[in-house]
Enzyme design. Structure first.
Site, PDB file in Angstrom:
ATOM      1  N   ASP A 149       3.221  -4.273   8.318  1.00 28.20           N
ATOM      2  CA  ASP A 149       1.870  -3.633   8.251  1.00 28.20           C
ATOM      3  C   ASP A 149       0.538  -4.532   8.371  1.00 28.20           C
ATOM      4  OD1 ASP A 149      -0.363  -2.448   6.893  1.00 28.20           O
ATOM      5  OD2 ASP A 149       0.539  -1.534   5.300  1.00 28.20           O
ATOM      6  N   GLN A 162      -4.480  -4.881   7.353  1.00 33.52           N
ATOM      7  CA  GLN A 162      -5.585  -5.688   6.658  1.00 33.52           C
ATOM      8  C   GLN A 162      -5.510  -7.171   7.355  1.00 33.52           C
ATOM      9  OE1 GLN A 162      -7.951  -5.138   4.944  1.00 33.52           O
ATOM     10  NE2 GLN A 162      -7.111  -3.022   3.894  1.00 33.52           N
ATOM     11  N   CYS A 170      -5.046   2.623  -3.538  1.00 29.22           N
ATOM     12  CA  CYS A 170      -3.663   3.086  -3.160  1.00 29.22           C
ATOM     13  C   CYS A 170      -2.404   2.178  -3.238  1.00 29.22           C
ATOM     14  CB  CYS A 170      -3.863   3.320  -1.489  1.00 29.22           C
ATOM     15  SG  CYS A 170      -5.070   4.674  -1.017  1.00 29.22           S
ATOM     16  N   HIS A 193       0.988  -1.198   0.037  1.00 32.66           N
ATOM     17  CA  HIS A 193       0.096  -0.071  -0.100  1.00 32.66           C
ATOM     18  C   HIS A 193       0.887   0.946  -0.078  1.00 32.66           C
ATOM     19  CE1 HIS A 193      -2.737   2.993   1.773  1.00 32.66           C
ATOM     20  NE2 HIS A 193      -3.889   2.133   1.449  1.00 32.66           N
ATOM     21  N   LYS A 247     -10.360  -0.501  10.913  1.00 31.66           N
ATOM     22  CA  LYS A 247     -10.445  -1.782  10.308  1.00 31.66           C
ATOM     23  C   LYS A 247     -10.871  -2.992  11.035  1.00 31.66           C
ATOM     24  CE  LYS A 247      -7.387  -0.562   6.752  1.00 31.66           C
ATOM     25  NZ  LYS A 247      -7.982   0.360   5.325  1.00 31.66           N
TER      26      LYS A 247
HETATM   27  N1  C6P Z   1      -6.230   0.579   2.875  1.00 38.51           N
HETATM   28  C1  C6P Z   1      -8.080   0.149   1.475  1.00 38.51           C
HETATM   29  O1  C6P Z   1      -9.386   0.493   1.089  1.00 38.51           O
HETATM   30  P1  C6P Z   1      -5.028   3.843   7.115  1.00 38.51           P
HETATM   31  O2  C6P Z   1      -5.668   4.522   6.068  1.00 38.51           O
HETATM   32  O3  C6P Z   1      -3.855   4.570   7.784  1.00 38.51           O
HETATM   33  O4  C6P Z   1      -6.058   3.332   8.176  1.00 38.51           O
HETATM   34  O5  C6P Z   1      -4.368   2.580   6.572  1.00 38.51           O
HETATM   35  C2  C6P Z   1      -3.683   2.617   5.499  1.00 38.51           C
HETATM   36  C3  C6P Z   1      -3.535   1.310   4.991  1.00 38.51           C
HETATM   37  C4  C6P Z   1      -2.184   0.576   5.023  1.00 38.51           C
HETATM   38  N2  C6P Z   1      -1.624  -0.290   4.684  1.00 38.51           N
HETATM   39  C5  C6P Z   1      -2.880  -1.454   4.105  1.00 38.51           C
HETATM   40  C6  C6P Z   1      -2.307  -2.772   3.777  1.00 38.51           C
HETATM   41  C7  C6P Z   1      -4.016  -0.918   3.997  1.00 38.51           C
HETATM   42  O6  C6P Z   1      -5.118  -1.660   3.352  1.00 38.51           O
HETATM   43  C8  C6P Z   1      -4.385   0.634   4.464  1.00 38.51           C
HETATM   44  C9  C6P Z   1      -5.597   1.042   4.060  1.00 38.51           C
HETATM   45  C10 C6P Z   1      -7.689   0.954   2.759  1.00 38.51           C
HETATM   46  O7  C6P Z   1      -7.320  -0.633   1.125  1.00 38.51           O
HETATM   47  C11 C6P Z   1      -7.778   2.360   2.372  1.00 38.51           C
HETATM   48  S1  C6P Z   1      -6.753   3.042   1.033  1.00 38.51           S
END
Ligand code: C6P
Length: 413
Positions: A204, A207, A369, A127, A230
């Site tokens: 990370d 997910q 993203c 991401h 999430k």
């Molecule tokens: N992905 C998706 O729809 P934040 O925005 O900080 O809570 O998470 C960022 C992020 C980082 N790593 C991974 C693997 C992610 O999937 C995400 C967030 C969302 O896939 C929003 S783009």
């Protein structure tokens, strides 16, 4: 406490939004959990409880409300600590989300400890939140980015590990689960490799943490980031787990109130962990709400969560490829979590998402993203269904029906 019996109707009833008709009257099939998850009543009630009964700032309060809110916040931190299997709650830093957690490590660890010639190991499925901060750190420090190639089905190609992970590697940073392909990455193997070459490993968990048991000591990772929203918790709260020795050696990322020990006009010293990395007022109610979300998830248990999500994934991976015009991306079911990205021939994913929405099926469309990953896939965008334990097989079928509806609208059937 033993997990409750998995009764899907009772579980769905815990999430008020799932039972509400959409503004257009359609029945909601919420398949956008990878973007953010829905909130159970227990989390909503917790937020309300904080604001109605003990709202106050933490740590600074020398009154009863301040005492109570501080106790609740630290109890939430301890819940996160136990949930992740961390040694001590001081290793749990509250942030605004995964993005901030990764930026914290990139800036406070990367900029301090990386130098020209050092290498940061990434891969093409990351991401942007786990790519762009490292690009900036590489620019600032002279460190080099190395990318583990992917196999044709979208897994890390382990045959390149020896070539890419070397004595020059100072950091391996990797998503535990791809937000597009659903790929579950080999964190155990990467941790072993990192230790062999003396590198730090950051995971990370945005997910993965909501869907599978995570233990930061097994395999022993150095940093883990995840987002509250999430995992059925509030927005605006996230977590960085960091190993004490690393956090201690790092300088603060942001400075201001709460994170200092002593301040003079010309210089300051830092507070103890975790305050050193928690400048300013925290998202207090959100952190306490995250504690309630963790309680809720644990009341269901990851065994039941996995069983339900795999059932949905199995159905989606079976029915989608049988649907005319559909291409599914990513590995087979043994290597992935409950996320399925796909395209439908001759219909742009944004049009798909729009037409699905008319039927109440909420999915995400776009590059999610992950622009480099979409370049690798050779498509500009995909549609993505991402499941949670409260989804049903009927909702998978609603997705398939919505694809037929979209194809019909485009006169493809
Ligand atoms: N992905 C998706 O729809 P934040 O925005 O900080 O809570 O998470 C960022 C992020 C980082 N790593 C991974 C693997 C992610 O999937 C995400 C967030 C969302 O896939 C929003 S783009």
């Amino acid at each position: 406490m033993a997990p409750r019996e998995f009764d899907i109707e009772a579980i769905r009833a815990d999430f008020p939004i799932l039972g509400r008709p959409l503004p257009n009257g359609a029945k909601l099939a919420y398949l956008d959990n990878g973007a953010t998850s829905q909130k159970p009543q227990a989390v909503i009630n917790k937020l309300r409880e904080v604001y109605e009964t003990y709202n106050s700032n933490v740590h600074r309060g020398i009154h009863q409300l301040g005492d109570r809110v501080t106790v609740e916040l630290e109890a939430a931190r301890e819940k996160v600590q136990r949930f992740l299997g961390a040694r001590e709650s001081a290793e749990i830093i509250f942030t605004s989300g995964t993005t901030m957690s990764i930026n914290l490590v990139a800036n406070a660890w990367g900029r301090k400890f990386l130098k020209p010639g050092d290498e940061i190991v990434l891969n093409e499925m990351e991401h942007h939140a786990n790519l762009v901060p490292w690009q900036q750190v590489a620019k600032a420090t002279g460190a080099k980015l190395r990318f583990i190639p992917l196999t044709a089905d979208g897994r890390l190609d382990e045959s390149h590990f020896d070539r890419i992970i070397t004595s020059k590697t100072k950091l391996i940073t990797v998503t535990a689960m791809s937000n597009v392909l659903g790929t579950i990455n080999p964190i155990q193997e990467l941790t072993t490799r990192a230790k062999q070459v003396g590198a730090v490993i950051m995971v990370d968990g945005a997910q993965s943490v909501p869907h599978m048991l995570t233990n930061v000591l097994s395999p022993a990772i150095d940093f883990l980031a995840f987002s509250g929203h999430k995992i059925y918790g509030p927005t605006g709260i996230g977590v960085l787990y960091g190993r004490r020795e690393l956090l201690t050696a790092m300088d603060p990322f942001m400075c201001g109130g709460n994170m200092i020990d002593e301040v003079k006009l010309e210089s300051s010293t830092w507070g103890e962990l975790p305050s050193k990395f928690e400048a300013g007022t925290l998202p207090i109610a959100e952190a306490i709400g995250l504690g309630a979300a963790i309680d809720y998830v644990q009341s269901i248990g990851f065994d039941a969560i996995h069983t339900q999500e795999i059932k949905l994934l199995e159905r989606a991976l079976r029915l989608l490829p049988q649907t005319s015009g559909v291409t599914v991306y990513g590995p087979s079911i043994e290597h992935r979590g409950a996320i399925v990205s796909f395209t439908v021939e001759k219909v742009h994913p944004h049009d798909l998402a729009d037409l699905f929405d008319q039927k109440g099926v909420a999915v995400r469309a776009g590059h999610h993203c992950t622009m480099p990953l979409h370049e690798w896939l050779d498509v500009s965008a995909t549609a993505r269904a991402s499941f949670a334990f409260y989804n049903t097989e009927a909702e998978v079928d609603a997705l398939i029906d919505a694809i037929h509806y979209a194809r019909h609208k485009f006169r493809l059937e």
